[in-house]
Design a protein around this motif. Structure first.
Motif, PDB file in Angstrom:
ATOM      1  N   SER A  31       0.826  -1.202   0.000  1.00  0.00           N
ATOM      2  CA  SER A  31       0.000   0.000   0.000  1.00  0.00           C
ATOM      3  C   SER A  31       0.863   1.256   0.000  1.00  0.00           C
ATOM      4  O   SER A  31       2.071   1.200   0.211  1.00  0.00           O
ATOM      5  CB  SER A  31      -0.906   0.014   1.232  1.00  0.00           C
ATOM      6  N   GLU A  33       0.889   3.445   2.247  1.00  0.00           N
ATOM      7  CA  GLU A  33       1.458   3.583   3.587  1.00  0.00           C
ATOM      8  C   GLU A  33       2.732   2.747   3.729  1.00  0.00           C
ATOM      9  O   GLU A  33       3.675   3.178   4.388  1.00  0.00           O
ATOM     10  CB  GLU A  33       0.433   3.192   4.652  1.00  0.00           C
ATOM     11  N   ASP A  34       2.744   1.570   3.119  1.00  0.00           N
ATOM     12  CA  ASP A  34       3.942   0.724   3.157  1.00  0.00           C
ATOM     13  C   ASP A  34       5.114   1.433   2.481  1.00  0.00           C
ATOM     14  O   ASP A  34       6.231   1.438   2.998  1.00  0.00           O
ATOM     15  CB  ASP A  34       3.700  -0.619   2.471  1.00  0.00           C
ATOM     16  N   ALA A  36       5.417   4.715   1.934  1.00  0.00           N
ATOM     17  CA  ALA A  36       5.758   5.928   2.685  1.00  0.00           C
ATOM     18  C   ALA A  36       6.594   5.622   3.920  1.00  0.00           C
ATOM     19  O   ALA A  36       7.507   6.374   4.260  1.00  0.00           O
ATOM     20  CB  ALA A  36       4.489   6.668   3.078  1.00  0.00           C
ATOM     21  N   SER A  37       6.295   4.526   4.584  1.00  0.00           N
ATOM     22  CA  SER A  37       6.998   4.208   5.830  1.00  0.00           C
ATOM     23  C   SER A  37       8.211   3.306   5.632  1.00  0.00           C
ATOM     24  O   SER A  37       8.919   3.011   6.589  1.00  0.00           O
ATOM     25  CB  SER A  37       6.038   3.561   6.827  1.00  0.00           C
ATOM     26  N   ARG A  71       4.942   9.802   0.729  1.00  0.00           N
ATOM     27  CA  ARG A  71       5.122  10.515   2.000  1.00  0.00           C
ATOM     28  C   ARG A  71       4.252  11.763   2.053  1.00  0.00           C
ATOM     29  O   ARG A  71       3.613  12.039   3.062  1.00  0.00           O
ATOM     30  CB  ARG A  71       6.595  10.915   2.189  1.00  0.00           C
ATOM     31  N   GLN A  74       0.668  10.745   2.558  1.00  0.00           N
ATOM     32  CA  GLN A  74       0.464  10.259   3.920  1.00  0.00           C
ATOM     33  C   GLN A  74       0.394  11.435   4.902  1.00  0.00           C
ATOM     34  O   GLN A  74      -0.457  11.465   5.787  1.00  0.00           O
ATOM     35  CB  GLN A  74       1.585   9.299   4.309  1.00  0.00           C
ATOM     36  N   ARG A  77      -2.939  13.224   4.545  1.00  0.00           N
ATOM     37  CA  ARG A  77      -4.010  12.459   5.203  1.00  0.00           C
ATOM     38  C   ARG A  77      -3.969  12.651   6.705  1.00  0.00           C
ATOM     39  O   ARG A  77      -5.003  12.789   7.357  1.00  0.00           O
ATOM     40  CB  ARG A  77      -3.886  10.977   4.868  1.00  0.00           C
TER      41      ARG A  77
END
Length: 116
Positions: A31, A33-34, A36-37, A71, A74, A77
């Motif tokens: 995803s 988020e995956d 971005a992190s 990033r 994210q 959001r």
């Protein structure tokens, strides 16, 4: 890999073939988020691209661009969520104040009626 992540990566010029390399290189990259992190800096993202099997400078740069965009999304959001939480808290406080004002008015009216 979910559709949002797939579209983001492809929008940066990464080909379907390279996308397959990314999917094969890290099954946990599912995803936005995956992505971005998964790194803490552009240098870290470039190293990650190499670990995932990207070999050319252009491929790695496009992966880093994808990471930067992930990033940014994210963070946006998170800001929207914080704003919504703040708005909800403000609305709850306003409702409580209005309820207290109504109760005070009702008590005062009862006291006036009783005294008169």
């Amino acid at each position: 890999m979910d559709e949002e992540l797939r579209e983001l990566i492809l929008s940066k010029g990464i080909t379907e073939e390279v996308l397959s390399t990314l999917e094969d290189g890290d099954e946990s990259l599912r995803s936005l988020e995956d992505l971005a992190s998964g790194a803490t800096s552009e240098t870290d993202a470039r190293s990650w691209a190499e670990e995932l099997g990207l070999t050319t400078r252009i491929q790695k740069s496009r992966f880093v661009q994808s990471w930067l965009e992930a990033r940014a999304r994210q963070e946006a959001r998170l800001r929207r969520h914080q704003a919504a939480s703040s708005t909800s808290a403000t609305a709850a406080a306003a409702a409580a104040a209005a309820t207290a004002a109504v109760a005070t008015t009702a008590t005062a009216a009862t006291a006036t009626a009783t005294a008169g």
